[in-house]
Every structure is written in C-alpha cells, then in structure tokens.
Design an enzyme around this catalytic site. Structure first.
Site, PDB file in Angstrom:
ATOM      1  N   ALA A  66       0.869  -1.170   0.000  1.00  0.00           N
ATOM      2  CA  ALA A  66       0.000   0.000   0.000  1.00  0.00           C
ATOM      3  C   ALA A  66       0.910   1.225   0.000  1.00  0.00           C
ATOM      4  O   ALA A  66       2.065   1.152   0.435  1.00  0.00           O
ATOM      5  CB  ALA A  66      -0.892  -0.024   1.228  1.00  0.00           C
ATOM      6  N   GLY A 111       0.634  -4.854   1.118  1.00  0.00           N
ATOM      7  CA  GLY A 111      -0.575  -4.937   0.297  1.00  0.00           C
ATOM      8  C   GLY A 111      -0.326  -5.617  -1.048  1.00  0.00           C
ATOM      9  O   GLY A 111      -1.253  -6.187  -1.631  1.00  0.00           O
ATOM     10  N   GLU A 114      -0.567  -9.190  -0.326  1.00  0.00           N
ATOM     11  CA  GLU A 114      -1.979  -9.473  -0.024  1.00  0.00           C
ATOM     12  C   GLU A 114      -2.822  -9.493  -1.297  1.00  0.00           C
ATOM     13  O   GLU A 114      -3.717 -10.328  -1.455  1.00  0.00           O
ATOM     14  CB  GLU A 114      -2.498  -8.420   0.964  1.00  0.00           C
ATOM     15  CG  GLU A 114      -1.777  -8.536   2.298  1.00  0.00           C
ATOM     16  CD  GLU A 114      -2.090  -7.389   3.254  1.00  0.00           C
ATOM     17  OE1 GLU A 114      -1.742  -6.237   2.923  1.00  0.00           O
ATOM     18  OE2 GLU A 114      -2.682  -7.639   4.306  1.00  0.00           O
TER      19      GLU A 114
HETATM   20  N1  CAA Z   1       4.646   3.141  -0.856  1.00  0.00           N
HETATM   21  C1  CAA Z   1       5.044   4.279  -1.456  1.00  0.00           C
HETATM   22  N2  CAA Z   1       6.177   4.368  -2.162  1.00  0.00           N
HETATM   23  C2  CAA Z   1       6.960   3.283  -2.250  1.00  0.00           C
HETATM   24  C3  CAA Z   1       6.611   2.059  -1.644  1.00  0.00           C
HETATM   25  C4  CAA Z   1       5.377   2.012  -0.925  1.00  0.00           C
HETATM   26  N3  CAA Z   1       4.930   0.887  -0.355  1.00  0.00           N
HETATM   27  N4  CAA Z   1       7.585   1.165  -1.894  1.00  0.00           N
HETATM   28  C5  CAA Z   1       8.510   1.800  -2.638  1.00  0.00           C
HETATM   29  N5  CAA Z   1       8.145   3.085  -2.859  1.00  0.00           N
HETATM   30  C6  CAA Z   1       8.863   4.114  -3.602  1.00  0.00           C
HETATM   31  C7  CAA Z   1      10.059   4.625  -2.824  1.00  0.00           C
HETATM   32  O1  CAA Z   1       9.668   5.611  -1.883  1.00  0.00           O
HETATM   33  C8  CAA Z   1      10.913   5.191  -3.937  1.00  0.00           C
HETATM   34  O2  CAA Z   1      10.386   6.432  -4.321  1.00  0.00           O
HETATM   35  P1  CAA Z   1      11.372   7.713  -4.561  1.00  0.00           P
HETATM   36  O3  CAA Z   1      12.186   7.310  -5.766  1.00  0.00           O
HETATM   37  O4  CAA Z   1      10.436   8.833  -4.824  1.00  0.00           O
HETATM   38  O5  CAA Z   1      12.221   7.828  -3.342  1.00  0.00           O
HETATM   39  C9  CAA Z   1      10.664   4.218  -5.074  1.00  0.00           C
HETATM   40  O6  CAA Z   1       9.428   3.554  -4.767  1.00  0.00           O
HETATM   41  C10 CAA Z   1      11.742   3.156  -5.218  1.00  0.00           C
HETATM   42  O7  CAA Z   1      11.889   2.512  -3.959  1.00  0.00           O
HETATM   43  P2  CAA Z   1      13.303   2.329  -3.217  1.00  0.00           P
HETATM   44  O8  CAA Z   1      14.227   3.444  -3.585  1.00  0.00           O
HETATM   45  O9  CAA Z   1      13.046   2.129  -1.771  1.00  0.00           O
HETATM   46  O10 CAA Z   1      13.813   0.984  -3.925  1.00  0.00           O
HETATM   47  P3  CAA Z   1      14.800  -0.119  -3.327  1.00  0.00           P
HETATM   48  O11 CAA Z   1      15.119  -1.020  -4.448  1.00  0.00           O
HETATM   49  O12 CAA Z   1      15.925   0.542  -2.597  1.00  0.00           O
HETATM   50  O13 CAA Z   1      13.951  -0.892  -2.231  1.00  0.00           O
HETATM   51  C11 CAA Z   1      11.978  -2.034  -1.382  1.00  0.00           C
HETATM   52  C12 CAA Z   1      12.857  -1.692  -2.623  1.00  0.00           C
HETATM   53  C13 CAA Z   1      12.768  -2.979  -0.472  1.00  0.00           C
HETATM   54  C14 CAA Z   1      10.739  -2.732  -1.931  1.00  0.00           C
HETATM   55  C15 CAA Z   1      11.621  -0.741  -0.623  1.00  0.00           C
HETATM   56  O14 CAA Z   1      11.105   0.203  -1.543  1.00  0.00           O
HETATM   57  C16 CAA Z   1      10.592  -0.940   0.454  1.00  0.00           C
HETATM   58  O15 CAA Z   1      10.929  -1.448   1.517  1.00  0.00           O
HETATM   59  N6  CAA Z   1       9.335  -0.509   0.209  1.00  0.00           N
HETATM   60  C17 CAA Z   1       8.269  -0.539   1.208  1.00  0.00           C
HETATM   61  C18 CAA Z   1       7.763  -1.954   1.436  1.00  0.00           C
HETATM   62  C19 CAA Z   1       6.687  -1.937   2.497  1.00  0.00           C
HETATM   63  O16 CAA Z   1       6.912  -1.592   3.631  1.00  0.00           O
HETATM   64  N7  CAA Z   1       5.460  -2.352   2.110  1.00  0.00           N
HETATM   65  C20 CAA Z   1       4.334  -2.386   3.013  1.00  0.00           C
HETATM   66  C21 CAA Z   1       3.534  -1.105   2.917  1.00  0.00           C
HETATM   67  S1  CAA Z   1       2.272  -0.991   4.167  1.00  0.00           S
HETATM   68  C22 CAA Z   1       0.994  -1.948   3.576  1.00  0.00           C
HETATM   69  O17 CAA Z   1       1.060  -2.531   2.529  1.00  0.00           O
HETATM   70  C23 CAA Z   1      -0.226  -2.000   4.467  1.00  0.00           C
HETATM   71  C24 CAA Z   1      -1.147  -3.124   4.198  1.00  0.00           C
HETATM   72  O18 CAA Z   1      -1.115  -4.173   4.781  1.00  0.00           O
HETATM   73  C25 CAA Z   1      -2.191  -3.022   3.209  1.00  0.00           C
END
Ligand code: CAA
Length: 260
Positions: A66, A111, A114
């Site tokens: 998400a 998400g 999911e």
């Molecule tokens: N939401 C918003 N933006 C996201 C995102 C997310 N879930 N995941 C990645 N992005 C964005 C980053 O902010 C980044 O944007 P910018 O270039 O503007 O900075 C871009 O995508 C690329 O991401 P990274 O630079 O972080 O890429 P990476 O290769 O270094 O890392 C990753 C990849 C490990 C997937 C890392 O992006 C990450 O940990 N993302 C979040 C994962 C996460 O926590 N997901 C759960 C979200 S909460 C949820 O889903 C609630 C639910 O149960 C429904």
C-alpha cells in the site's frame, strides 16, 4: 473509466491487467485500487473474457505495498471511519467469480503480497520476493495478509514473516505452497498468459464452479465443504457443457463450449 495507474488489454479470451506505477514500485494508492476494481468489474461483465492475469510493470516489482506516502499523513479516525481497505478487498475477492492469476514479477510486499494472495493462484518469476513488512512501519497487514498467508503457509512460517518482516524468495515460496509454480523471469508473462488461455478454453461455468468449491475449503468445515462440492458437481451435470464435454470425449474431438 480512463485509467492512469494501470494498463489493461485483452488477448482473445484473456484480460491482462498491469499495475503501472513503476517509479513507485507499483505501490497501491487509492487511485490504483479504484482503477483495479473497475478493471476487474469490466472483466467480470464481459462474456468474451474468461480468465485474467494481474502483473506489475517494470522489472522490479509486482507491488511494493500500500502507498506509504498516502497513508503517512492520514488520521487514524479516517482509516476507521472509511473502513480503509474494506471496499477494495471485498470488491475484488467477492465479486470476481471468473478465475484470475497473479503473475508476480518482483517485490510483492505488504498490500502487494496481499493482492497477489487474493488471486486464485500465483505464478512467480524467480526474482519474486514476498513479505509482510508492515511491522517495520509500526502497523500490521490490513488487506487480509495475516489470514491468507497463515492459511497458505502455516502458522509458524507466517508468524515469522509477520514478526520479522523478512522477505521470502520465489523458491522458498514455492516450497511453502504460497505459489503454484516458479518460472524464469523472462518467461513469466508468456507462461501466465498461456496458463490463462488454457483456463479460458475450459467450459466457463465449470471453471466458476471449480473456483467456488476450492475457495470453500478456506471458508467452511470439511463436511460442509464436501456437501457444497457435491451440490455444485450435481448442478454442473445439468449443463449443456457437461453433455457436450462427455460427448466430445467419446467422439474423440474438442468440446465446443456454450458456458451454460
Ligand atoms: N509506498 C510508497 N512508495 C513506495 C513504496 C510504498 N509501499 N515502496 C517503494 N516506494 C517508492 C520509494 O519511496 C521510492 O520512491 P522515490 O524514488 O520517490 O524515493 C521508489 O518507490 C523506489 O523505492 P526504493 O528506492 O526504496 O527501492 P529499493 O530497491 O531501494 O527498495 C523495497 C525496494 C525494499 C521494496 C523498498 O522500496 C521498500 O521497503 N518498500 C516498502 C515496502 C513496504 O513496507 N510495504 C508495506 C507497505 S504498508 C501496507 O502494505 C499495508 C497493508 O497491509 C495493506
């Protein structure tokens, strides 16, 4: 509805839906989820379409969760009062009776994992990575992950994934029964479309009934599930496609399906 965050196309009887925010790793904001609901409703309503494939654009992600940026400033009362995630999950899971496949091509986190688990089954590229890392954000899964992951891979592994937030690679996911099959990264979409075409070639009413009865295994006790299965089987024996399918077998030819 004109889409800005997803792409859709039809290839014969298969609908391909692609999450298309590659710069944000296809993070699921409310616009994506609304567009997805519309795309799935269009697929469901179109009699020419018999199976769908959902995948992510770009090489890195199916969906990295998400949208954290959208959620970070939102007041808790709004999450609760809007029953956040309820509509998106129920519209996709409960209203789509036709089969659909998640083709997971990279990160499927939070998400994203999911959403993949809402599919009837998952095909994964060898680069796929699954996880429920919400704990690291001070929250927990909110789109069914704690329930579907636990039912798919069992308590111990699911608990470890949710409590540590670690990612699981494609091979481990296949061993743990989270995914149906792992294929080479470059072949994922072709393989998913081929599998979807196979399903699309089956008698459509029987496909819906098969989906419904397998899903019942997750929602009912064994006795009730077996009765449900038997009733659906008996209903299918009254269909034109049953008559055609059995005649076609005996006459050594392909069936010509009517979908009823
Ligand atoms: N939401 C918003 N933006 C996201 C995102 C997310 N879930 N995941 C990645 N992005 C964005 C980053 O902010 C980044 O944007 P910018 O270039 O503007 O900075 C871009 O995508 C690329 O991401 P990274 O630079 O972080 O890429 P990476 O290769 O270094 O890392 C990753 C990849 C490990 C997937 C890392 O992006 C990450 O940990 N993302 C979040 C994962 C996460 O926590 N997901 C759960 C979200 S909460 C949820 O889903 C609630 C639910 O149960 C429904």
């Amino acid at each position: 509805m004109a889409y800005e965050t997803i792409l859709t196309e039809t290839r014969d009887a298969v609908t391909l839906i692609t999450l298309n925010r590659p710069k944000a790793l296809n993070a699921l904001n409310s616009q994506v989820l609304e567009e997805l609901i519309d795309a799935f409703a269009t697929f469901e309503a179109d009699d020419s379409q018999r199976c769908a494939v959902l995948t992510g654009s770009g090489d890195k992600a199916f969906a990295a969760g998400a949208d954290i940026k959208e959620m970070s400033e939102k007041p808790a009362a709004d999450f609760y009062l809007q029953d956040f995630f309820a509509r998106w999950t129920s519209e996709i899971v409960k209203k789509v009776r036709k089969p659909w496949i998640a083709a997971v091509n990279g990160f499927a986190l939070g998400g994203g994992c999911e959403l993949a688990m809402m599919a009837d089954f998952i095909l994964a590229s060898e680069n796929a990575k699954f996880g429920q890392p919400e704990i690291k954000l001070g929250v927990a899964p909110g789109m069914g992950g704690s329930q579907r992951l636990t039912r798919a891979i069992g308590k111990s592994k699911s608990m470890e994934m949710c409590l540590t937030g670690r990612m699981m690679g494609a091979e481990e996911a296949e061993r743990a029964n989270l995914v149906a099959r792992v294929v080479a990264h470059d072949e994922l979409l072709d393989e998913a479309m081929k599998t979807a075409a196979t399903i699309a070639g089956m008698p459509p009413m029987a496909a819906i009934a098969n989906k419904e009865m397998v899903n019942a295994a997750f929602e009912t006790g064994l006795d009730q599930g077996i009765i449900f299965e038997r009733r659906l089987f008996q209903i299918l024996t009254a269909s034109e496609d049953k008559k055609e399918g059995m005649e076609a077998f005996i006459e050594k030819r392909e069936g010509n399906w009517k979908g009823r």
